[in-house]
Design a protein around this motif. Sequence first.
Motif, mmCIF file in Angstrom:
data_model
loop_
_atom_site.group_PDB
_atom_site.id
_atom_site.type_symbol
_atom_site.label_atom_id
_atom_site.label_comp_id
_atom_site.label_asym_id
_atom_site.label_seq_id
_atom_site.Cartn_x
_atom_site.Cartn_y
_atom_site.Cartn_z
ATOM 1 N N ALA A 114 0.808 -1.221 0.000
ATOM 2 C CA ALA A 114 0.000 0.000 0.000
ATOM 3 C C ALA A 114 0.842 1.271 0.000
ATOM 4 C CB ALA A 114 -0.934 -0.002 1.211
ATOM 5 N N VAL A 115 1.946 1.250 0.740
ATOM 6 C CA VAL A 115 2.756 2.469 0.901
ATOM 7 C C VAL A 115 3.786 2.618 -0.218
ATOM 8 C CG1 VAL A 115 4.366 3.684 2.422
ATOM 9 C CG2 VAL A 115 2.408 2.475 3.399
ATOM 10 N N LEU A 116 4.448 1.530 -0.591
ATOM 11 C CA LEU A 116 5.543 1.618 -1.564
ATOM 12 C C LEU A 116 5.196 1.053 -2.937
ATOM 13 C CD1 LEU A 116 8.565 0.633 0.728
ATOM 14 C CD2 LEU A 116 7.671 2.924 0.218
ATOM 15 N N GLN A 126 4.826 8.643 4.232
ATOM 16 C CA GLN A 126 5.204 7.249 3.981
ATOM 17 C C GLN A 126 6.228 6.788 5.014
ATOM 18 O OE1 GLN A 126 6.557 7.287 -0.103
ATOM 19 N NE2 GLN A 126 4.535 6.745 -0.905
ATOM 20 N N ARG A 127 7.201 7.654 5.288
ATOM 21 C CA ARG A 127 8.226 7.299 6.272
ATOM 22 C C ARG A 127 7.619 7.155 7.663
ATOM 23 N NH1 ARG A 127 11.591 9.891 2.433
ATOM 24 N NH2 ARG A 127 10.748 11.967 2.878
ATOM 25 N N ALA A 128 6.655 8.021 8.011
ATOM 26 C CA ALA A 128 6.016 7.955 9.330
ATOM 27 C C ALA A 128 5.199 6.677 9.488
ATOM 28 C CB ALA A 128 5.122 9.171 9.541
ATOM 29 N N MET A 129 4.512 6.279 8.436
ATOM 30 C CA MET A 129 3.710 5.057 8.486
ATOM 31 C C MET A 129 4.603 3.826 8.643
ATOM 32 S SD MET A 129 1.030 6.166 5.501
ATOM 33 C CE MET A 129 0.211 4.575 5.341
ATOM 34 N N LEU A 130 5.695 3.800 7.910
ATOM 35 C CA LEU A 130 6.625 2.677 8.030
ATOM 36 C C LEU A 130 7.266 2.658 9.419
ATOM 37 C CD1 LEU A 130 8.398 2.721 4.537
ATOM 38 C CD2 LEU A 130 6.538 1.236 5.302
ATOM 39 N N ALA A 131 7.583 3.850 9.943
ATOM 40 C CA ALA A 131 8.199 3.929 11.270
ATOM 41 C C ALA A 131 7.259 3.386 12.342
ATOM 42 C CB ALA A 131 8.581 5.370 11.586
#
Length: 354
Positions: free
Chosen positions: A181-183, A263-268
């Motif tokens: 979903a994110v990448l 995107q970085r915040a969701m992955l974090a």
Amino acid sequence: MFRIMRRPFLAASALAPVLLCLNPVHAQNAADKDIEAFYRGKTIQIIVGSSAGGGYDTYARMIARYFGKHVAGNPNVIVSNMPGAGGNVAANNVYNIAPKDGTVIGAFQSGVILEPLLGLTPVKHDPSKFHYLGSANDDVYICIARSDSKVQTFADVLKNELIVGASGSSSTSDYPAVLNAVLGSKFKIVLGYPGSREISLAIEKGEAQGACGLAWPSISVTQQGWFDTGKVKVIVQTHATGYPELNAKGIPLASSFAKTDDQRAMLALLFSQSRFGRPYVLAPEVPEARATALRKAFADTMVDPELKAEAAKMKLDIDAVPGADVEEVVRKVYASPPDIIARTKQAIHANDGK
């Protein structure tokens, strides 16, 4: 005069037992004796939230061999398995059904801690209320692919489909879903496997082409032959900083493919669970003194020279995280911005039912 002289003496005598009780050393000794009296002759059960033979089970059984000697009273320690719903069946049991006296410890998948926040499955436990003894290590989760698949790098899976085995409501299903979903990766998630052992068997038989959300410190040991022969390759690390050995080999971090701050915040948020990669918990109702004693016993166990020697022989990674640190990470996770939580949750379940 005689009567006046006696009063201070009597008062001091009356206060003596009180002062003795207020003495920190005396109080500590009394607490230790209470713990010893309670655990003497008892059995502590560690309930593992996955099937026998996998990484969580392997760690729990090793810890069980040394844990009892670090608890006052030297209780016996046994391990039982309660797989299901990515560890949430076991978590619900520890939270609601098992004895709340400090004789039952839960050893769950890290995804259990995030399930009420990011999952859709109704659960009857609140991870923010558990007593955390600590985590056996700070896990580094990875995605892997068979060498005979079209995917040999993470860049490949942005263009080609990779069939991955997964357990419901666990890192093995959540991680590939969020990466999709994110990448924009193309992991095809096949659910229904109880744990990492069954996922590994599926990969071995070619039933699955790979997996995501597996812990490198354990899979690299339980399936060492895969990586030594090149039959299976690590294509990406789903972790904030990565594992030194994998970093040295140039295995990229998933976050390096993110293009926006969101995107970085969701992955974090999702990757934060690596800090509590192998959490050991007690039910909230366990008396504080026993929880404190078992937390110390867990810390002492993880630096036990005999355990460390066995772990080295078994090639198991030991990088224990203290209980207080785990509790702090859990607190921060549950205080994450609502929009990031909502979007991460949506990403995890974007393809549910499709």
